[in-house]
Design a protein around this motif. Sequence first.
Motif: not given
Lengths: 276, 299
Positions: B190-195
């Motif tokens: 999930d992109e949000s994890m990286l953000e």
Amino acid sequence: MTKRNKSNIIIHILLCLYTVVTLAPLVIVLSSSFRSIGNMTSHIKLFSEFKLDSYIAAFTRMNFPVVFMNSVLTTFGSVIVVVLIASMAAYPIARIKNKRSRFLYYFFIAGLVIPSQMVIIPIAQMFNNLGISYNRFTPMIMFITCSLPFSTFLFTGFMGSVPISIEEAAYIDGSSLFRRYFGIVFPLLKPATVSVIITQGIWIWNDYFFPMVFVSRSSQFSLPVAMIQFLGDRENPAQWNVLFASCILCALPLVVLFLVFQKQFVNGVAAGAVKG
Amino acid sequence: MQKKRKEKSLVMTNRMYLFLIPALTMFVIFWVIPLLMLFRYSITNFNGINQNYDYVGFKNFITLWKENIIGISIKNTVTYTVILVFVSNVAGLALAMALNAKIRMKGFYRTAAYLPTLFSAIVIGFIWTYVYMPSNGLIATLMNQVGMDGSKFNILAGFKSALYGITIVDIWKNIGTAMIIYLAGLQTIDESMLEAGQIDGCTGFQLMRYVKLPLISATITINVILSVIAGLKAFDYVFIMTNGGPGKSTNTLMYTIYKIAFTDQMLGKSAALSVIAFIVIIAITIVMLFFMNKREVEL
């Protein structure tokens, strides 16, 4: 922004290097296969000649149309049977949740780790005992058997995504077990079916071991076994161009299929490993 | 998603086990029983033709031990497997990470990396025989071009280098598959994890080590298992490229089993080595599963 560009450039350089290492041998094989048979100038002078002599020689020596048809028949036949019986086997294993199902699941998966070279001799004995004769279709028995562990594993993993409630509704409407499976469950397993067709199709098409052991008449060879006949020619540099042409002929069918169905190939291979 | 059901369900009846019959029959007759037959053959002097063979006890095992066949073939197989697992996973993961970045020509690189996995081992064996050929093969020619002495290059003839030579071929073929699977794993993140990680001030490396790798640990597990299985089965390039030579330096377990059975016609002895291979494979699999399960939780 500049930092990102810099790292992108490094990524591109690395990827280019890797691509060169991967493609260089393949490009040289392709270029040399278009040379005339005795042309022994250095192979890295790419595409210096454009003749089909080597292809014609390879085509006739391999008896290409016959071995190609043998490969097509055995591969398609095996894959169809595998899809059918592996998905059927996965149905009770995934749906009935008890110790017996778990045992059966591990029983099938354990087959994955046993290499075929190990069991080939007792298998040959088994064929003798059962009176199974050796012909172009004999390897299919082993293609199917060896595909079962992975395919059953994959179908069992996917079965969870088919909601039980649909089946329960069908049960109330009075459909039989067989109608329920073939009419409702099996069509919903399509992603797994595609994955099994691709992963198992590739290895069955490319396998030379079982046909090498079980097929002795050259008219019944499959494509990879027809290639084994060229093993002796490695010592003779004058034959290399024919050898390269035969390599291309042998690999071409799958490469063409891959380029056409690239998305399905990539998803199929990945789904097989990730979902399961 | 599925609730725990009671043992007796009206819809999921035991009649469903009928569906197992075709697959189970084939699997038992052509895989499980032959495997059990191996144990019996391993204590006989069966030669494949004469059915009046004698039981010779552990003689086959003792011969295998005395001739040092067991030690050499296990050592070669394990070396092959370790290199294959390590290099194809590290390189496959690195490639997948590179391809997961926002770059151009992604499709081309991916196609190129995947191409070798479509080829039959026999074709790849021929191609790499040319690549490794002394004096006018691809590597030797390139060495000559840059002013080195290419005629001295002969990786498959060296006692120490031949095994590495064929391992490289297997790695070259396998990286594509590893890469595709890793890429699929990375795309599930999930992109949000990286953000969130970036906001917390992670460096690129920390982001990879503490966010991405743990999130794809299941993918790592499956890839490592697949490459261990492939390594223990090492046969193709020994059979096609080196015939176990020079000397016994590339005799892997599977190739030795094949050679003793088909060239020497000593099926009893070959079955004995198969039994040993079976034990080795099962032991490695159990250790690996145990280790992988534990590690997956820790990450």
